[in-house]
Design a protein around this motif. Structure first.
Motif, PDB file in Angstrom:
ATOM      1  N   LEU A 120      22.899   7.337 -31.651  1.00 26.40           N
ATOM      2  CA  LEU A 120      21.491   7.375 -31.246  1.00 26.40           C
ATOM      3  C   LEU A 120      21.325   6.916 -29.805  1.00 26.40           C
ATOM      4  O   LEU A 120      20.613   7.545 -29.009  1.00 26.40           O
ATOM      5  CB  LEU A 120      20.671   6.486 -32.182  1.00 26.40           C
ATOM      6  N   VAL A 121      21.988   5.839 -29.433  1.00 29.78           N
ATOM      7  CA  VAL A 121      21.898   5.338 -28.064  1.00 29.78           C
ATOM      8  C   VAL A 121      22.559   6.311 -27.088  1.00 29.78           C
ATOM      9  O   VAL A 121      22.069   6.511 -25.962  1.00 29.78           O
ATOM     10  CB  VAL A 121      22.544   3.945 -27.973  1.00 29.78           C
ATOM     11  N   ASN A 122      23.659   6.924 -27.515  1.00 28.41           N
ATOM     12  CA  ASN A 122      24.397   7.826 -26.632  1.00 28.41           C
ATOM     13  C   ASN A 122      23.654   9.131 -26.371  1.00 28.41           C
ATOM     14  O   ASN A 122      24.058   9.908 -25.502  1.00 28.41           O
ATOM     15  CB  ASN A 122      25.766   8.135 -27.242  1.00 28.41           C
ATOM     16  N   GLY A 124      20.935   9.424 -24.973  1.00 25.18           N
ATOM     17  CA  GLY A 124      20.220   9.344 -23.703  1.00 25.18           C
ATOM     18  C   GLY A 124      18.776   8.921 -23.856  1.00 25.18           C
ATOM     19  O   GLY A 124      17.909   9.376 -23.087  1.00 25.18           O
ATOM     20  N   LEU A 125      18.491   8.062 -24.844  1.00 23.77           N
ATOM     21  CA  LEU A 125      17.129   7.588 -25.029  1.00 23.77           C
ATOM     22  C   LEU A 125      16.701   6.732 -23.844  1.00 23.77           C
ATOM     23  O   LEU A 125      17.526   6.083 -23.199  1.00 23.77           O
ATOM     24  CB  LEU A 125      17.032   6.769 -26.321  1.00 23.77           C
ATOM     25  N   PRO A 126      15.419   6.702 -23.525  1.00 25.81           N
ATOM     26  CA  PRO A 126      14.957   5.840 -22.425  1.00 25.81           C
ATOM     27  C   PRO A 126      15.126   4.368 -22.781  1.00 25.81           C
ATOM     28  O   PRO A 126      15.132   3.982 -23.954  1.00 25.81           O
ATOM     29  CB  PRO A 126      13.472   6.219 -22.287  1.00 25.81           C
ATOM     30  N   ALA A 127      15.266   3.546 -21.753  1.00 23.73           N
ATOM     31  CA  ALA A 127      15.450   2.088 -21.907  1.00 23.73           C
ATOM     32  C   ALA A 127      16.647   1.787 -22.798  1.00 23.73           C
ATOM     33  O   ALA A 127      16.557   1.035 -23.769  1.00 23.73           O
ATOM     34  CB  ALA A 127      14.184   1.448 -22.463  1.00 23.73           C
ATOM     35  N   GLN A 128      17.806   2.369 -22.451  1.00 22.69           N
ATOM     36  CA  GLN A 128      18.995   2.160 -23.262  1.00 22.69           C
ATOM     37  C   GLN A 128      19.412   0.698 -23.297  1.00 22.69           C
ATOM     38  O   GLN A 128      19.939   0.229 -24.311  1.00 22.69           O
ATOM     39  CB  GLN A 128      20.147   3.023 -22.728  1.00 22.69           C
ATOM     40  N   TRP A 129      19.195  -0.022 -22.211  1.00 28.61           N
ATOM     41  CA  TRP A 129      19.577  -1.433 -22.198  1.00 28.61           C
ATOM     42  C   TRP A 129      18.835  -2.201 -23.279  1.00 28.61           C
ATOM     43  O   TRP A 129      19.394  -3.117 -23.889  1.00 28.61           O
ATOM     44  CB  TRP A 129      19.283  -2.041 -20.822  1.00 28.61           C
ATOM     45  N   LEU A 130      17.576  -1.821 -23.554  1.00 26.81           N
ATOM     46  CA  LEU A 130      16.790  -2.506 -24.580  1.00 26.81           C
ATOM     47  C   LEU A 130      17.339  -2.200 -25.975  1.00 26.81           C
ATOM     48  O   LEU A 130      17.428  -3.102 -26.824  1.00 26.81           O
ATOM     49  CB  LEU A 130      15.325  -2.088 -24.479  1.00 26.81           C
TER      50      LEU A 130
END
Length: 317
Positions: A120-122, A124-130
Protein backbone atom coordinates in the motif's frame (compact mmCIF):
# COMPACT_ATOMS: atom_id res chain seq x y z
CA UNK A 1 87.47 13.14 -38.87
CA UNK A 2 84.22 11.71 -37.67
CA UNK A 3 83.89 10.18 -34.29
CA UNK A 4 81.38 7.40 -33.58
CA UNK A 5 78.67 8.47 -31.17
CA UNK A 6 78.94 6.85 -27.81
CA UNK A 7 75.79 5.72 -26.01
CA UNK A 8 75.80 6.02 -22.26
CA UNK A 9 74.15 3.19 -20.39
CA UNK A 10 70.56 3.98 -19.48
CA UNK A 11 69.97 4.72 -15.85
CA UNK A 12 66.91 3.43 -14.09
CA UNK A 13 64.83 6.13 -12.56
CA UNK A 14 64.16 5.85 -8.91
CA UNK A 15 60.39 5.51 -9.59
CA UNK A 16 60.80 2.46 -11.83
CA UNK A 17 62.85 0.39 -9.45
CA UNK A 18 61.24 -2.90 -8.48
CA UNK A 19 61.48 -3.64 -4.81
CA UNK A 20 62.68 -7.09 -4.00
CA UNK A 21 60.13 -9.65 -2.88
CA UNK A 22 59.89 -10.01 0.88
CA UNK A 23 61.77 -12.89 2.34
CA UNK A 24 59.92 -15.72 4.12
CA UNK A 25 61.08 -14.35 7.46
CA UNK A 26 59.59 -10.93 6.66
CA UNK A 27 56.31 -12.49 5.51
CA UNK A 28 56.12 -14.58 8.67
CA UNK A 29 56.73 -11.51 10.81
CA UNK A 30 53.99 -9.56 9.02
CA UNK A 31 51.58 -12.48 9.36
CA UNK A 32 52.22 -12.73 13.10
CA UNK A 33 51.76 -8.99 13.49
CA UNK A 34 48.47 -9.08 11.56
CA UNK A 35 47.24 -11.99 13.68
CA UNK A 36 48.08 -10.11 16.86
CA UNK A 37 46.22 -7.05 15.64
CA UNK A 38 43.24 -9.18 14.59
CA UNK A 39 43.02 -10.90 17.97
CA UNK A 40 43.40 -7.56 19.73
CA UNK A 41 40.45 -6.07 17.84
CA UNK A 42 38.36 -9.23 18.38
CA UNK A 43 39.20 -9.58 22.07
CA UNK A 44 36.36 -7.37 23.46
CA UNK A 45 33.74 -9.27 21.48
CA UNK A 46 35.23 -12.64 22.37
CA UNK A 47 35.23 -11.78 26.08
CA UNK A 48 31.54 -10.86 25.99
CA UNK A 49 30.71 -13.84 23.73
CA UNK A 50 32.42 -16.35 26.02
CA UNK A 51 31.15 -14.73 29.23
CA UNK A 52 27.51 -14.13 28.33
CA UNK A 53 26.78 -16.87 25.76
CA UNK A 54 29.18 -19.79 25.76
CA UNK A 55 29.68 -20.09 29.51
CA UNK A 56 25.93 -19.73 30.37
CA UNK A 57 25.13 -22.47 27.84
CA UNK A 58 27.72 -24.80 29.34
CA UNK A 59 26.68 -23.91 32.88
CA UNK A 60 23.01 -24.44 32.05
CA UNK A 61 23.69 -27.82 30.47
CA UNK A 62 25.55 -28.91 33.60
CA UNK A 63 22.79 -27.54 35.83
CA UNK A 64 20.14 -29.51 33.91
CA UNK A 65 21.86 -32.71 35.08
CA UNK A 66 21.60 -31.73 38.74
CA UNK A 67 18.81 -31.20 41.22
CA UNK A 68 19.91 -27.65 41.93
CA UNK A 69 17.32 -25.56 43.71
CA UNK A 70 17.03 -21.99 44.94
CA UNK A 71 16.57 -23.43 48.42
CA UNK A 72 19.97 -25.12 48.22
CA UNK A 73 18.59 -28.63 48.77
CA UNK A 74 19.35 -31.67 46.58
CA UNK A 75 21.94 -29.93 44.39
CA UNK A 76 23.82 -33.10 43.51
CA UNK A 77 24.21 -34.83 40.16
CA UNK A 78 21.06 -36.74 39.11
CA UNK A 79 21.83 -37.48 35.44
CA UNK A 80 18.91 -37.40 33.01
CA UNK A 81 16.21 -37.52 35.69
CA UNK A 82 15.10 -33.95 34.95
CA UNK A 83 14.72 -34.74 31.25
CA UNK A 84 12.73 -37.90 32.00
CA UNK A 85 10.41 -35.94 34.28
CA UNK A 86 10.02 -33.18 31.71
CA UNK A 87 8.98 -35.56 28.93
CA UNK A 88 6.31 -36.96 31.24
CA UNK A 89 5.13 -33.53 32.41
CA UNK A 90 1.68 -32.79 30.97
CA UNK A 91 1.89 -29.11 32.00
CA UNK A 92 5.10 -28.72 30.00
CA UNK A 93 3.52 -30.29 26.91
CA UNK A 94 0.45 -28.09 27.28
CA UNK A 95 2.62 -24.99 27.56
CA UNK A 96 4.59 -26.09 24.52
CA UNK A 97 1.33 -26.67 22.62
CA UNK A 98 0.16 -23.17 23.56
CA UNK A 99 3.43 -21.76 22.25
CA UNK A 100 3.15 -23.61 18.94
CA UNK A 101 -0.49 -22.53 18.62
CA UNK A 102 0.44 -18.90 19.23
CA UNK A 103 3.27 -19.18 16.70
CA UNK A 104 0.93 -20.61 14.06
CA UNK A 105 -1.87 -18.07 14.40
CA UNK A 106 0.43 -15.06 14.79
CA UNK A 107 3.05 -15.71 12.10
CA UNK A 108 0.58 -15.78 9.20
CA UNK A 109 -1.06 -12.37 9.87
CA UNK A 110 2.28 -10.80 10.79
CA UNK A 111 3.61 -11.73 7.35
CA UNK A 112 0.47 -11.11 5.28
CA UNK A 113 -0.51 -7.81 6.91
CA UNK A 114 3.07 -6.51 6.74
CA UNK A 115 3.18 -7.31 3.02
CA UNK A 116 -0.18 -5.63 2.42
CA UNK A 117 0.86 -2.48 4.28
CA UNK A 118 4.19 -2.32 2.43
CA UNK A 119 2.47 -2.73 -0.94
CA UNK A 120 0.00 0.00 0.00
CA UNK A 121 2.78 2.44 0.87
CA UNK A 122 4.79 1.46 -2.21
CA UNK A 123 1.88 2.47 -4.45
CA UNK A 124 2.94 6.09 -4.07
CA UNK A 125 0.34 7.41 -1.65
CA UNK A 126 0.75 11.04 -0.57
CA UNK A 127 2.52 11.74 2.75
CA UNK A 128 4.36 8.42 2.70
CA UNK A 129 6.47 9.43 5.69
CA UNK A 130 3.27 9.65 7.77
CA UNK A 131 2.11 6.18 6.71
CA UNK A 132 5.51 4.66 7.46
CA UNK A 133 5.67 6.35 10.83
CA UNK A 134 2.15 5.22 11.69
CA UNK A 135 2.78 1.59 10.77
CA UNK A 136 6.22 1.35 12.39
CA UNK A 137 5.87 3.47 15.53
CA UNK A 138 4.00 0.83 17.64
CA UNK A 139 7.07 -1.41 17.35
CA UNK A 140 9.03 1.17 19.35
CA UNK A 141 6.74 0.88 22.36
CA UNK A 142 7.66 -1.20 25.39
CA UNK A 143 5.80 -4.46 25.93
CA UNK A 144 4.45 -3.16 29.26
CA UNK A 145 2.85 -0.16 27.56
CA UNK A 146 1.25 -2.30 24.85
CA UNK A 147 0.00 -4.88 27.35
CA UNK A 148 -1.56 -2.27 29.61
CA UNK A 149 -3.09 -0.48 26.65
CA UNK A 150 -4.80 -3.60 25.31
CA UNK A 151 -5.76 -4.85 28.77
CA UNK A 152 -7.85 -1.69 29.15
CA UNK A 153 -9.30 -2.08 25.66
CA UNK A 154 -10.25 -5.69 26.49
CA UNK A 155 -11.95 -4.68 29.74
CA UNK A 156 -15.37 -6.42 29.75
CA UNK A 157 -17.24 -3.33 31.01
CA UNK A 158 -15.21 -0.29 29.97
CA UNK A 159 -13.16 -1.61 27.04
CA UNK A 160 -13.30 -0.23 23.54
CA UNK A 161 -13.74 -3.63 21.91
CA UNK A 162 -16.90 -4.57 23.82
CA UNK A 163 -18.26 -1.05 23.35
CA UNK A 164 -17.88 -1.50 19.60
CA UNK A 165 -19.55 -4.93 19.76
CA UNK A 166 -22.44 -3.47 21.75
CA UNK A 167 -23.10 -0.93 19.01
CA UNK A 168 -23.38 -3.84 16.59
CA UNK A 169 -25.78 -5.68 18.88
CA UNK A 170 -23.24 -8.39 19.77
CA UNK A 171 -22.99 -9.53 23.41
CA UNK A 172 -19.79 -8.65 25.28
CA UNK A 173 -16.79 -10.98 25.13
CA UNK A 174 -14.54 -11.90 28.04
CA UNK A 175 -11.44 -11.33 25.95
CA UNK A 176 -8.82 -12.23 28.55
CA UNK A 177 -10.97 -14.52 30.72
CA UNK A 178 -12.36 -16.92 28.13
CA UNK A 179 -9.99 -19.83 27.36
CA UNK A 180 -11.22 -20.00 23.76
CA UNK A 181 -10.65 -16.29 23.10
CA UNK A 182 -7.72 -15.26 25.31
CA UNK A 183 -4.98 -16.46 22.94
CA UNK A 184 -6.57 -14.65 20.02
CA UNK A 185 -6.72 -11.47 22.11
CA UNK A 186 -2.98 -11.74 22.76
CA UNK A 187 -2.36 -12.35 19.04
CA UNK A 188 -4.30 -9.20 18.09
CA UNK A 189 -2.18 -7.14 20.46
CA UNK A 190 1.02 -8.77 19.21
CA UNK A 191 0.18 -8.14 15.55
CA UNK A 192 -0.57 -4.46 16.21
CA UNK A 193 2.64 -4.14 18.21
CA UNK A 194 5.21 -5.95 16.04
CA UNK A 195 3.93 -5.83 12.45
CA UNK A 196 5.88 -2.62 11.85
CA UNK A 197 9.23 -4.40 11.81
CA UNK A 198 8.19 -6.81 9.04
CA UNK A 199 6.54 -3.90 7.24
CA UNK A 200 9.84 -2.02 7.18
CA UNK A 201 11.69 -5.03 5.73
CA UNK A 202 9.10 -5.40 2.96
CA UNK A 203 9.22 -1.69 2.12
CA UNK A 204 12.99 -1.86 1.71
CA UNK A 205 12.70 -4.96 -0.47
CA UNK A 206 10.02 -3.41 -2.69
CA UNK A 207 12.13 -0.31 -3.25
CA UNK A 208 15.01 -2.47 -4.47
CA UNK A 209 12.96 -3.98 -7.31
CA UNK A 210 14.00 -2.25 -10.58
CA UNK A 211 11.24 0.05 -11.83
CA UNK A 212 11.95 -1.05 -15.40
CA UNK A 213 10.20 -4.34 -14.69
CA UNK A 214 6.95 -2.56 -13.93
CA UNK A 215 7.30 -0.27 -16.95
CA UNK A 216 7.81 -3.22 -19.28
CA UNK A 217 4.83 -5.02 -17.75
CA UNK A 218 2.60 -1.97 -18.14
CA UNK A 219 3.58 -1.69 -21.79
CA UNK A 220 2.48 -5.30 -22.20
CA UNK A 221 -0.89 -4.43 -20.73
CA UNK A 222 -0.40 -5.84 -17.21
CA UNK A 223 -2.46 -4.12 -14.55
CA UNK A 224 -1.56 -3.41 -10.95
CA UNK A 225 -2.66 -6.79 -9.57
CA UNK A 226 -0.91 -8.66 -12.36
CA UNK A 227 2.31 -6.74 -11.73
CA UNK A 228 2.09 -7.45 -8.01
CA UNK A 229 1.62 -11.22 -8.39
CA UNK A 230 3.98 -11.66 -11.36
CA UNK A 231 6.78 -9.23 -10.43
CA UNK A 232 6.62 -8.14 -6.79
CA UNK A 233 5.85 -11.45 -5.09
CA UNK A 234 8.54 -13.48 -6.90
CA UNK A 235 11.12 -10.76 -6.20
CA UNK A 236 10.11 -10.74 -2.54
CA UNK A 237 10.69 -14.47 -2.12
CA UNK A 238 14.03 -14.22 -0.23
CA UNK A 239 12.70 -11.42 1.98
CA UNK A 240 9.57 -13.42 2.80
CA UNK A 241 11.65 -16.46 3.71
CA UNK A 242 13.81 -14.36 6.03
CA UNK A 243 10.77 -12.74 7.66
CA UNK A 244 9.09 -16.11 8.21
CA UNK A 245 12.20 -17.50 9.91
CA UNK A 246 12.63 -14.43 12.12
CA UNK A 247 8.94 -14.39 12.98
CA UNK A 248 8.85 -18.08 13.87
CA UNK A 249 11.81 -17.69 16.21
CA UNK A 250 10.33 -14.55 17.80
CA UNK A 251 6.88 -16.11 18.29
CA UNK A 252 8.31 -19.27 19.80
CA UNK A 253 9.99 -17.13 22.47
CA UNK A 254 6.81 -15.21 23.39
CA UNK A 255 6.62 -14.26 27.05
CA UNK A 256 6.20 -10.57 27.86
CA UNK A 257 2.72 -9.77 26.54
CA UNK A 258 1.22 -13.07 27.69
CA UNK A 259 2.66 -12.78 31.18
CA UNK A 260 1.53 -9.16 31.52
CA UNK A 261 -1.94 -9.51 29.97
CA UNK A 262 -3.16 -12.91 31.16
CA UNK A 263 -0.48 -14.30 33.47
CA UNK A 264 -0.77 -17.53 31.49
CA UNK A 265 -4.46 -17.89 32.23
CA UNK A 266 -7.27 -18.49 32.24
CA UNK A 267 -6.53 -21.96 33.53
CA UNK A 268 -3.18 -22.13 31.74
CA UNK A 269 -4.79 -21.59 28.32
CA UNK A 270 -2.21 -18.99 27.29
CA UNK A 271 0.84 -20.06 29.32
CA UNK A 272 3.86 -20.26 27.02
CA UNK A 273 6.81 -22.61 27.40
CA UNK A 274 9.08 -19.69 28.36
CA UNK A 275 6.69 -18.74 31.14
CA UNK A 276 6.61 -22.36 32.33
CA UNK A 277 10.43 -22.40 32.41
CA UNK A 278 10.35 -19.17 34.43
CA UNK A 279 7.78 -20.56 36.87
CA UNK A 280 9.61 -23.86 37.29
CA UNK A 281 12.84 -22.08 38.15
CA UNK A 282 11.74 -19.03 40.15
CA UNK A 283 8.33 -20.04 41.52
CA UNK A 284 8.96 -23.73 42.01
CA UNK A 285 12.63 -23.05 42.94
CA UNK A 286 13.80 -25.96 40.72
CA UNK A 287 16.63 -24.50 38.69
CA UNK A 288 17.88 -27.85 37.42
CA UNK A 289 14.46 -28.88 36.16
CA UNK A 290 13.94 -25.45 34.61
CA UNK A 291 17.28 -25.77 32.78
CA UNK A 292 16.31 -29.19 31.42
CA UNK A 293 13.05 -27.82 29.98
CA UNK A 294 14.89 -24.88 28.45
CA UNK A 295 17.28 -27.24 26.63
CA UNK A 296 14.38 -29.32 25.32
CA UNK A 297 12.87 -26.09 24.01
CA UNK A 298 16.25 -25.08 22.55
CA UNK A 299 16.41 -28.38 20.67
CA UNK A 300 12.95 -27.70 19.20
CA UNK A 301 13.95 -24.22 18.02
CA UNK A 302 17.14 -25.65 16.51
CA UNK A 303 15.17 -28.28 14.59
CA UNK A 304 12.78 -25.65 13.22
CA UNK A 305 15.68 -23.42 12.15
CA UNK A 306 17.46 -26.33 10.43
CA UNK A 307 14.23 -27.31 8.67
CA UNK A 308 13.86 -23.76 7.37
CA UNK A 309 17.45 -23.78 6.07
CA UNK A 310 16.90 -27.16 4.39
CA UNK A 311 13.69 -25.99 2.71
CA UNK A 312 15.35 -22.77 1.53
CA UNK A 313 18.23 -24.71 -0.01
CA UNK A 314 15.84 -27.09 -1.75
CA UNK A 315 13.98 -24.18 -3.31
CA UNK A 316 17.19 -22.49 -4.48
CA UNK A 317 18.43 -25.62 -6.28
Amino acid sequence: MSTAPTTAPARESSGSRISPAPTPAVRSSRSRRDNIHGWAFSAPFLVFFLTFLVWPMISGAIMSLTGKSLTGANSGFIGLANYSEAFADTDMWRSLGNTLYFTLISTVPLVVIALALAALVNMGLPAQWLWRLSFFSPFLLASTVVSLFFAWMYNPELGLFNDFLAKLGIPPVAWLNDPSVAMWAVVIATVWWTVGFNFLLYVAALQNIPHQHYEAASLDGAGGWRQFFSISLPQLGPTTAMIVVLQLLASLKVFDQIYQMTGGGPGGATRSIVQYIFEAGFTGYRLGYSAAISYIFFALILLIALAQVFIARKRSV
